[in-house]
Motif scaffolding. Structure first.
Motif, PDB file in Angstrom:
ATOM      1  N   GLN A 124       1.322   3.832  -6.416  1.00 32.66           N
ATOM      2  CA  GLN A 124       0.470   2.983  -7.268  1.00 32.66           C
ATOM      3  C   GLN A 124       0.053   3.744  -8.519  1.00 32.66           C
ATOM      4  O   GLN A 124      -0.329   4.902  -8.419  1.00 32.66           O
ATOM      5  N   LEU A 182      -3.490  -4.755  -1.604  1.00 32.02           N
ATOM      6  CA  LEU A 182      -3.902  -3.912  -2.737  1.00 32.02           C
ATOM      7  C   LEU A 182      -5.291  -4.289  -3.240  1.00 32.02           C
ATOM      8  O   LEU A 182      -6.101  -3.428  -3.579  1.00 32.02           O
ATOM      9  N   LEU A 231       0.824  -1.219   0.000  1.00 37.17           N
ATOM     10  CA  LEU A 231       0.000   0.000   0.000  1.00 37.17           C
ATOM     11  C   LEU A 231       0.853   1.262   0.000  1.00 37.17           C
ATOM     12  O   LEU A 231       0.429   2.301  -0.511  1.00 37.17           O
ATOM     13  N   ILE A 257      -5.364   2.622  -8.436  1.00 38.37           N
ATOM     14  CA  ILE A 257      -5.931   1.512  -7.669  1.00 38.37           C
ATOM     15  C   ILE A 257      -7.112   0.893  -8.426  1.00 38.37           C
ATOM     16  O   ILE A 257      -7.678  -0.102  -8.032  1.00 38.37           O
ATOM     17  N   TRP A 259      -0.257  -7.530  -7.287  1.00 36.55           N
ATOM     18  CA  TRP A 259      -1.102  -7.203  -6.135  1.00 36.55           C
ATOM     19  C   TRP A 259      -1.273  -8.400  -5.216  1.00 36.55           C
ATOM     20  O   TRP A 259      -1.680  -9.483  -5.641  1.00 36.55           O
TER      21      TRP A 259
END
Ligand code: GAP
Length: 542
Positions: free
Chosen positions: A291, A305, A287, A294, A301
């Protein structure tokens, strides 16, 4: 216009729900049944729209989620495996005087003077009761109040005229051991299983006990293998379900918020364990890594995630049906609040008039459920991942929402009091339910301007029949047009179509076959050609 106070607002909402046919008390003519509710014509449409929007966004608009519709009563072993038989309970306490039952965690801490008694004897001393009892009263309140409650307690135990024994007092702070309604001592907290029991088959024996499911999720886990085989999905993928769930809640409350029968919309999204992701992608995204987005799943992932992804997806969905981000709170449960199976849980809370409360929980459940069912059923829940060349029990992210809670949130969110002009242009107050058109029970109302002009009525019915195959339509010819608008404002109908003399061509051919289209929120009216109505409305309600 001044905002109504919280309690007053909720009263108005409950009253509107009954008056307009959103929600009725179940079994009302028999005095009702606590914790059970019925949805009237508008409520039934609202719920259908919620479920359709959810189903569409969760399965039909995605490649990687399929649906399931499982039975409510399932093999009782399922509830042993899931832990519901042993742990699905709330601590409850009973009032020693009235026997009223409360959830222990819902007793507000109180302070005051506690009066303790070791027992009582009746007037002549011929009968005695040795049960200890105590009463809490506000400091400074007359002792006689405590004694009166204590005497009632001993009267309940067969003493006609009890003389209280060994009175002693103590000052208590923030205690939750007393009934806030009458000061009586409560029983010690004890667990109360929330599952509703029934018997399957003609014999009411312990062997035939079954349960009305307390959540829809477990059916998805036990049908994981069957669904996987027929759907040709590969991990990561999900199975979702909408259906009834039952919980024998100790204190149903806040209208439909905590009911004993309700509907859930649940997704179990199966993902690779982090070790497998690590092996395949070289590392597991965290996290705290930057990123790209998302919204765009990546092979790197892991559960963190994916969990965050589903939180975002769900909040975006709530926004798409009219609950703005400012009405929602994303609450990350603390470690000590997590259920035994959860690695992390985010609750999406809504700001209800009675407080900010849970709408949906999004839990990272690890491989707890599939592993448990593997153990209890003896059937393998392992999955062979061709790409990873690995066999494993998938892990799970579970967004779990309640239909009824969401219906209540949408109703509370939609309720609005404002001002609108009457027939003569004078401002009057109106109640308007500002539902997003996607969930509004009725999408459009059709009105002939006057009821006693057959040409207007005939044309209005033609327009109604034109719209009906595409959306829910309400036809109304009774009363002044302003009153008809008000009725639809209260029902939350976003659009109103009026057929007037221009429609019939009485003001010349340019306006012939046009109608007025009224917007519920702005109350603005536009002139629209009848042959453009369907496409125009469809665009606005989808
Ligand atoms: N499978 C996970 C699960 O059932 P939960 O938090 O107990 O989790 C999920 O329930 C959702 O179901 C809640 O967020 C809520 O919307 C709804 N729900 C739970 N209990 C309810 C009740 N007694 N009345 C109405 N809705 C309820």
């Amino acid at each position: 216009m001044a905002e109504p106070k919280t309690g007053e607002l909720m009263e108005k909402i409950v009253s509107l729900c009954k008056r307009r046919g959103f929600i009725f008390q179940s079994s009302e003519i028999y005095g009702g049944l606590n914790g059970f509710w019925d949805y009237g014509p508008l409520g039934a449409e609202l719920k259908r729209n919620i479920k359709e929007c959810w189903w569409r966004s969760m399965t039909q608009l995605r490649e990687d989620v399929v649906g399931l519709d499982a039975s409510i009563i399932m093999h009782p072993k399922i509830w042993e495996a899931s832990g519901h038989t042993s742990t699905f309970s709330d601590l409850m306490v009973d009032c020693l005087l009235t026997k009223k039952r409360f959830r222990a965690d819902q007793i507000e801490p109180q302070s005051g003077t506690a009066y303790f008694y070791t027992g009582a004897s009746d007037g002549q001393g011929s009968k005695e009761c040795q049960d200890a009892f105590s009463v809490l009263i506000a400091t400074g309140k007359h002792a006689e109040y405590a004694r009166k409650v204590a005497r009632q307690f001993y009267q309940e135990r067969g003493l006609e005229n009890p003389a209280l024994q060994s009175e002693r007092t103590d000052e208590l702070k923030n205690t939750t051991r007393y009934n806030p309604e009458n000061g009586s001592l409560l029983t010690e907290p004890r667990p109360f299983n929330l599952m509703l029991k029934t018997y399957v088959g003609p014999v009411e024996s312990a062997d035939n006990i079954s349960y009305l499911r307390p959540e829809t999720a477990q059916a998805i886990f036990v049908q994981f293998k069957n669904t996987l085989e027929v759907s040709r999905q590969r991990v990561p993928f999900g199975i979702c379900q909408i259906g009834k769930a039952f919980r024998n809640e100790i204190n149903p409350r806040n209208f439909t918020f905590r009911s004993r029968e309700f509907e859930q919309m649940e997704l179990e999204f199966f993902i690779r364990p982090d070790e497998v992701v690590q092996k395949m992608a070289g590392s597991v995204a965290s996290l705290s890594d930057p990123q790209p987005a998302i919204l765009n799943p990546q092979p790197s992932w892991g559960w963190e995630l994916w969990h965050k992804y589903w939180v975002e997806q769900r909040i975006n969905w709530y926004e798409s049906i009219g609950l703005g981000r400012e009405t929602l709170v994303e609450y990350w449960q603390k470690k000590e609040e997590l259920a035994h199976y959860a690695k992390a849980t985010v609750d999406i809370l809504f700001k209800f008039p009675f407080g900010t409360q849970e709408l949906e929980g999004i839990a990272a459940r690890g491989d707890f459920d599939l592993t448990q069912h593997q153990k209890f059923s003896g059937k393998s829940m392992e999955y062979f991942d061709e790409e990873a060349k690995a066999k494993y029990v998938p892990h799970v992210i579970e967004p779990s929402a309640g239909v009824d809670r969401l219906a209540l949130a949408l109703i509370c969110n939609a309720y609005c009091e404002d001002q609108a002009p009457d027939e003569k242009g004078k401002l009057e107050s109106r109640v308007v339910m500002r539902f997003h058109p996607r969930v509004a029970p009725i999408k459009v109302a059709v009105f002939p301007l006057l009821k006693n002009k057959p040409e207007l009525v005939k044309k209005a019915k033609t327009v109604r029949d034109l719209l009906r195959p595409h959306m829910s339509v309400f036809y109304d010819e009774a009363g002044a047009i302003g009153r008809r608008y008000r009725r639809q404002d209260e029902a939350g109908t976003p659009f109103g179509v009026t057929i007037d003399f221009e429609t019939l061509g009485e003001q010349g051919p340019a306006l012939q076959d046009t109608v007025t289209l009224r917007d519920r929120d702005t109350m603005k009216q536009e002139r629209v050609r009848i042959n453009e109505l369907v496409s125009m409305l469809l665009e606005r309600i989808r």
